[in-house]
Design an enzyme around this catalytic site. Sequence first.
Site, short mmCIF file in Angstrom:
data_model
loop_
_atom_site.label_atom_id
_atom_site.label_comp_id
_atom_site.label_asym_id
_atom_site.label_seq_id
_atom_site.Cartn_x
_atom_site.Cartn_y
_atom_site.Cartn_z
N LYS A 1 -39.39 -21.06 18.25
CA LYS A 1 -39.84 -19.67 18.46
C LYS A 1 -40.72 -19.54 19.70
O LYS A 1 -40.81 -18.47 20.29
CB LYS A 1 -40.52 -19.15 17.21
CG LYS A 1 -39.52 -19.08 16.07
CD LYS A 1 -39.86 -18.15 14.97
CE LYS A 1 -38.69 -17.93 14.03
NZ LYS A 1 -38.20 -19.16 13.34
C1 PLP Z 1 -36.90 -19.25 12.85
C2 PLP Z 1 -36.28 -20.59 12.74
C3 PLP Z 1 -34.88 -20.75 12.58
C4 PLP Z 1 -33.92 -19.58 12.44
O1 PLP Z 1 -33.82 -18.80 13.60
P1 PLP Z 1 -33.23 -17.32 13.52
O2 PLP Z 1 -33.38 -16.75 14.88
O3 PLP Z 1 -34.07 -16.60 12.49
O4 PLP Z 1 -31.82 -17.43 13.10
C5 PLP Z 1 -34.37 -22.04 12.53
N1 PLP Z 1 -35.19 -23.12 12.60
C6 PLP Z 1 -36.52 -23.00 12.74
C7 PLP Z 1 -37.35 -24.23 12.80
C8 PLP Z 1 -37.12 -21.74 12.82
O5 PLP Z 1 -38.45 -21.64 12.95
#
Ligand code: PLP
Length: 462
Positions: free
Chosen positions: A112
């Site tokens: 993120k």
């Molecule tokens: C948020 C997240 C995801 C999923 O991503 P999306 O954009 O919600 O599909 C996968 N892995 C981790 C570690 C995350 O923090």
Amino acid sequence: MHYVSTRGGAGVRDFAGVVLTGLAEDGGLFVPQSWPQLSERDLIELRGHGYGDVAMRVMQPFVGDALDQPTLARLIEEAYATFEHPAVTPLRQIDSETWLLELFHGPTLAFKDCALQLLGRLMSHFLERDKQRLTIIGATSGDTGSAAIEACRDRDGLEIFILHPKGRISDVQRRQMTTVTSGNVHNIAIEGTFDDCQALVKDLFGDAEFRNEAKLGAVNSINWARVLAQAVYYVVAALALGAPARQIAFSVPTGNFGDVYAGYCASRMGLPISQLIVATNNNDILARFFGSGAYQPDRVVATMSPSMDIQIASNFERLLFEMVDRSGEAVTGAMQSLKQSGSFSVDPEHMDRVGQLFSAKRIGEAETLDTIRDVATRAGIVIDPHTAVGIAAGRLTRKSKATPLVCLATAHPAKFPDAIDKALGSPPPSPPKIASLFEREERYDVVANDPAAVKNYVREYL
Ligand SMILES: *Cc1c(COP(=O)(O)O)cnc(C)c1O
């Protein structure tokens, strides 16, 4: 570039408008009016360039006149300078024609950061320009909160309040948030569950008077700038593995459909992507959708990949918009059906619009552990459980062994020591960033599970 709502009932905005607004006023999500193109020649010219140059080339057409080029270049440069790897998102080979794309070298060790480090800077820039302030409020069950805090800390024009359920997140997750002592960061431990925290945030946003008074904003995953920032690493990875001369497949561990939709955007821009694999854990609404055309949320079940324990894939509405030939009316109808009867369906003709590109697969808990073990044994690499879901789905679903498969590695394994311990018999070593959290002072306040109490707390700082 102008942006329209997926539900067709909101005015058009420019890039600055969609960055600051998040959700459109008709409840829809903003999407670009058209897809800028990267020609084969553009892609060839980008080969060998660094992350910042590629980001600039991918994002500039979507930003349009909202930012001058030197400013955009500076914000990109600053955002990705916070990453610890010189390549920002390096590739690592795990077997013949399979690679990991490591997206976890940012400040909070999860993917993120790739989007939020830029979003925080973009927001702050536009707010300063407009002499405005924004109060970011969000709830977290663990990971998103720390990435949002790192994105907003010490940024002009932004004040951030993150609610977490007291005693119900891991020590590392809590410390990643509460050891940030910047003056504009406020951690609130709510005496309740994560659902209580989310309900409180919803309540605050639902109170129009408070929303205006506090100038509430969100950095949640539907913000267009997050999607756009994520499209960049698809291009970076594909170029490194031989695009545009070769097609590339991607497998993406999915929750809110934001990350894999960013891959779709890259594909629409002209990146030669042969396959986008939607990898889910037991919360398999998307795997069920791509199998049947029916979108029907189920109950959320807890798994060892908690950032994907989601049954409402909020960014999915953007893909739906494309499937129904950009009809705001059709999307509105589907969303009404979802609200009234708990589901909607897309007919086979419209499924075919994306059916060639997408595959989807659910991976259970035992397969996730097996995959962590297998990659550790065969490649000597420890992966986190979210990444394992992506690799397992990729291996089962890839159409061709000759086409390079890139599996997105979304978190550092040290963030999920219990799952690694279960799979390998011992937890992974902690990188210095995590170890040092335990030496730093924590700062947070405990607030009752009561909207009035939270509002009072926020007012004290405004
Ligand atoms: C948020 C997240 C995801 C999923 O991503 P999306 O954009 O919600 O599909 C996968 N892995 C981790 C570690 C995350 O923090």
